[in-house]
Scaffold this motif. Sequence first.
Motif, PDB file in Angstrom:
ATOM      1  N   ASN A 183       0.910  -1.224   0.068  1.00 41.63           N
ATOM      2  CA  ASN A 183       0.037  -0.180   0.111  1.00 41.63           C
ATOM      3  C   ASN A 183       0.841   1.146   0.044  1.00 41.63           C
ATOM      4  O   ASN A 183       2.125   1.111   0.226  1.00 41.63           O
ATOM      5  CB  ASN A 183      -0.848  -0.124   1.376  1.00 41.63           C
ATOM      6  CG  ASN A 183      -0.087  -0.160   2.377  1.00 41.63           C
ATOM      7  OD1 ASN A 183       0.529   0.743   2.946  1.00 41.63           O
ATOM      8  ND2 ASN A 183      -0.256  -1.309   3.492  1.00 41.63           N
ATOM      9  N   GLY A 184       0.293   2.380  -0.161  1.00 38.80           N
ATOM     10  CA  GLY A 184       0.991   3.646  -0.233  1.00 38.80           C
ATOM     11  C   GLY A 184       1.610   4.191   0.988  1.00 38.80           C
ATOM     12  O   GLY A 184       2.531   4.854   1.211  1.00 38.80           O
ATOM     13  N   THR A 185       1.079   3.675   2.331  1.00 36.16           N
ATOM     14  CA  THR A 185       1.848   4.124   3.518  1.00 36.16           C
ATOM     15  C   THR A 185       2.822   3.296   3.691  1.00 36.16           C
ATOM     16  O   THR A 185       4.046   3.971   4.184  1.00 36.16           O
ATOM     17  CB  THR A 185       0.685   3.583   4.656  1.00 36.16           C
ATOM     18  OG1 THR A 185      -0.755   4.265   4.372  1.00 36.16           O
ATOM     19  CG2 THR A 185       1.114   4.376   5.926  1.00 36.16           C
ATOM     20  N   THR A 228      -2.173  17.247   4.147  1.00 34.69           N
ATOM     21  CA  THR A 228      -1.788  16.297   3.042  1.00 34.69           C
ATOM     22  C   THR A 228      -2.884  15.152   3.666  1.00 34.69           C
ATOM     23  O   THR A 228      -3.339  15.399   5.094  1.00 34.69           O
ATOM     24  CB  THR A 228      -0.420  15.557   3.354  1.00 34.69           C
ATOM     25  OG1 THR A 228      -0.583  14.386   2.251  1.00 34.69           O
ATOM     26  CG2 THR A 228       0.288  15.123   4.501  1.00 34.69           C
ATOM     27  N   ALA A 254      -1.416   9.705   6.055  1.00 33.54           N
ATOM     28  CA  ALA A 254      -0.685   8.701   6.003  1.00 33.54           C
ATOM     29  C   ALA A 254       0.790   9.198   5.750  1.00 33.54           C
ATOM     30  O   ALA A 254       1.760   8.471   5.985  1.00 33.54           O
ATOM     31  CB  ALA A 254      -1.117   7.708   5.200  1.00 33.54           C
ATOM     32  N   SER A 255       1.015  10.183   4.912  1.00 38.65           N
ATOM     33  CA  SER A 255       2.144  11.019   4.653  1.00 38.65           C
ATOM     34  C   SER A 255       3.119  11.141   5.977  1.00 38.65           C
ATOM     35  O   SER A 255       4.293  10.969   5.847  1.00 38.65           O
ATOM     36  CB  SER A 255       1.971  12.119   3.903  1.00 38.65           C
ATOM     37  OG  SER A 255       1.188  12.277   2.948  1.00 38.65           O
ATOM     38  N   ASP A 299       5.770  11.624  -2.490  1.00 42.80           N
ATOM     39  CA  ASP A 299       4.608  11.122  -2.111  1.00 42.80           C
ATOM     40  C   ASP A 299       3.623  11.406  -3.379  1.00 42.80           C
ATOM     41  O   ASP A 299       2.720  12.269  -3.542  1.00 42.80           O
ATOM     42  CB  ASP A 299       3.988  11.332  -0.725  1.00 42.80           C
ATOM     43  CG  ASP A 299       2.880  10.758  -0.381  1.00 42.80           C
ATOM     44  OD1 ASP A 299       2.268   9.977  -1.318  1.00 42.80           O
ATOM     45  OD2 ASP A 299       2.260  10.961   0.713  1.00 42.80           O
ATOM     46  N   ALA A 350       1.062   9.664  -4.303  1.00 43.51           N
ATOM     47  CA  ALA A 350      -0.156   8.543  -4.142  1.00 43.51           C
ATOM     48  C   ALA A 350      -1.217   9.246  -4.945  1.00 43.51           C
ATOM     49  O   ALA A 350      -2.125   8.324  -5.546  1.00 43.51           O
ATOM     50  CB  ALA A 350      -0.519   8.651  -2.493  1.00 43.51           C
ATOM     51  N   SER A 385       0.133   4.810  -4.234  1.00 42.00           N
ATOM     52  CA  SER A 385      -0.726   4.175  -3.611  1.00 42.00           C
ATOM     53  C   SER A 385      -1.825   3.684  -4.918  1.00 42.00           C
ATOM     54  O   SER A 385      -2.169   4.504  -5.586  1.00 42.00           O
ATOM     55  CB  SER A 385      -1.770   4.828  -2.756  1.00 42.00           C
ATOM     56  OG  SER A 385      -2.933   4.293  -2.407  1.00 42.00           O
ATOM     57  N   PHE A 420      -4.819   2.463  -4.030  1.00 43.23           N
ATOM     58  CA  PHE A 420      -5.963   2.380  -3.349  1.00 43.23           C
ATOM     59  C   PHE A 420      -7.178   2.604  -4.319  1.00 43.23           C
ATOM     60  O   PHE A 420      -6.963   3.146  -5.412  1.00 43.23           O
ATOM     61  CB  PHE A 420      -6.284   3.508  -2.357  1.00 43.23           C
ATOM     62  CG  PHE A 420      -7.310   3.528  -1.473  1.00 43.23           C
ATOM     63  CD1 PHE A 420      -7.511   2.619  -0.515  1.00 43.23           C
ATOM     64  CD2 PHE A 420      -8.447   4.318  -1.600  1.00 43.23           C
ATOM     65  CE1 PHE A 420      -8.738   2.652   0.331  1.00 43.23           C
ATOM     66  CE2 PHE A 420      -9.695   4.371  -1.007  1.00 43.23           C
ATOM     67  CZ  PHE A 420      -9.846   3.304   0.180  1.00 43.23           C
ATOM     68  N   LYS A 436      -7.856   5.800  -6.320  1.00 44.71           N
ATOM     69  CA  LYS A 436      -6.674   6.786  -6.782  1.00 44.71           C
ATOM     70  C   LYS A 436      -6.884   6.724  -8.583  1.00 44.71           C
ATOM     71  O   LYS A 436      -7.723   5.955  -8.827  1.00 44.71           O
ATOM     72  CB  LYS A 436      -5.402   6.259  -6.272  1.00 44.71           C
ATOM     73  CG  LYS A 436      -5.187   6.124  -4.840  1.00 44.71           C
ATOM     74  CD  LYS A 436      -4.914   7.637  -4.489  1.00 44.71           C
ATOM     75  CE  LYS A 436      -4.451   7.846  -2.961  1.00 44.71           C
ATOM     76  NZ  LYS A 436      -5.468   7.797  -2.071  1.00 44.71           N
TER      77      LYS A 436
HETATM   78  C1  LIG Z   1      -0.871  11.764  -0.136  1.00 42.69           C
HETATM   79  C2  LIG Z   1      -1.196  10.313   0.315  1.00 42.69           C
HETATM   80  N1  LIG Z   1      -0.181   9.567   0.953  1.00 42.69           N
HETATM   81  C3  LIG Z   1      -0.280   8.393   1.234  1.00 42.69           C
HETATM   82  C4  LIG Z   1      -1.325   7.721   1.066  1.00 42.69           C
HETATM   83  C5  LIG Z   1      -1.493   6.149   1.579  1.00 42.69           C
HETATM   84  O1  LIG Z   1      -1.889   5.076   0.689  1.00 42.69           O
HETATM   85  P1  LIG Z   1      -2.578   3.862   1.175  1.00 42.69           P
HETATM   86  O2  LIG Z   1      -4.075   4.249   1.434  1.00 42.69           O
HETATM   87  O3  LIG Z   1      -2.499   3.102  -0.143  1.00 42.69           O
HETATM   88  O4  LIG Z   1      -1.752   3.324   2.195  1.00 42.69           O
HETATM   89  C6  LIG Z   1      -2.561   8.173   0.405  1.00 42.69           C
HETATM   90  C7  LIG Z   1      -3.765   7.698   0.266  1.00 42.69           C
HETATM   91  O5  LIG Z   1      -4.500   6.986   0.874  1.00 42.69           O
HETATM   92  C8  LIG Z   1      -2.528   9.580   0.013  1.00 42.69           C
HETATM   93  O6  LIG Z   1      -3.193  10.197  -0.385  1.00 42.69           O
END
Ligand SMILES: Cc1ncc(COP(=O)(O)O)c(C=O)c1O
Length: 366
Positions: free
Chosen positions: A59-61, A85, A88-89, A153, A155, A177, A179, A182
């Motif tokens: 995942n993006g996190t 933001t 999760a960033s 980042d 995502a 990400s 998700f 997205k």
């Molecule tokens: C800017 C940003 N960074 C990080 C993430 C984290 O991604 P994920 O939900 O896949 O963990 C997201 C989206 O959810 C995001 O919008």
Amino acid sequence: MPVPLFDTVSPLAPLRAEIDAAVARVIDGGQFILGPEVTAFEQEFAAYCGAAHAVGVANGTEALTVALRALGVGPGDEVVVPSFTFYASAEAIPPTGATPVFCDVDPDTFCVTAETVEAALTPRTKAVIAVHLFGNVAPIKEIESLGVPVIEDAAQAAGTTGPDGRPGSLGTLATFSFFPSKNLGAMGDGGAITTQDGELADRVRMLRFHGSWDKVTYEHVGYNSRLDELQAAILRVQLPHLDRWADGRRAAGRHYEEAGLGELVDLPRATAGAAPAWHLYVVRSEQADALAAALADAGHGQKAYYRTPVHLQPAMREYGAGADLPATTEVARTHLAIPMSAVLTADQVGEVVTTARAAGLSASPA
Ligand SMILES: Cc1ncc(COP(=O)(O)O)c(C=O)c1O
């Protein structure tokens, strides 16, 4: 007709047979983790971004945490990150042992700048996370000239192009990400890390797999963070359509401009030379809550995503105390996401703008 905030269903409908075939291919192949689909997607996604390497992760996190670890970020280090933001960033930083240090954004682009980052640098800064927020592009090269490694980042920015290339090709590393909502969305969780640096790519590959190459010897305390074969196969069907979908998002942005939305609220501004694939279309208004209420009454989607910026979230109290971020405070108070998707039509945009006009709003004087 009510207009939804986003649409994850319509763009995929014409691809249904191809997606079904891709899922069947994975099931028939019987390999579900780190097989041929992930390898092929990594090559195709790296080529799309203009990066030498892409590594699929869960995942993006975790993409951010793994990228930080690959850079050697750990206890005692600081990582600069915007407060305006998705949570999760910043959430990705403490698991490395490092401390998030919050910086401000440019209120017109919603992205960090070299100036806002510089104000947060200290001798302990080990990396900067620059978020390409809402699909806009942060000025990565200018930030890099401050002398610190930059993680993009990205995502929210798949499909965007910037003056120096696509997100994913600009910083020391970049994270994505997939998700489902997205710009390039899986049918579950997924993410990727891109880089031009072969050594960093190797470190990322090892970290996503328990810090091991062979599941016999473990060289680092790593992660179990892998994109799975089903998601990779589904993403491979979608990737060739990403540019067309990005064009659809840009066209929807133009429809808002042509319908006169800029007379009513402040429109998002692309950073110089960027062609953003608007992930979210976020306007600003002193009357954001009145606009939200009017849109909700008409059945249209709207959301104030980041009304409480990250540095003021309860979990970030330890890191955010004392941060003075005037632009973040202002955009957190005044922003509102309104409908945006790859297939948003001029008629749908017209309905949203008519509702906004009837709410009697006016943009701030230029
Ligand atoms: C800017 C940003 N960074 C990080 C993430 C984290 O991604 P994920 O939900 O896949 O963990 C997201 C989206 O959810 C995001 O919008």
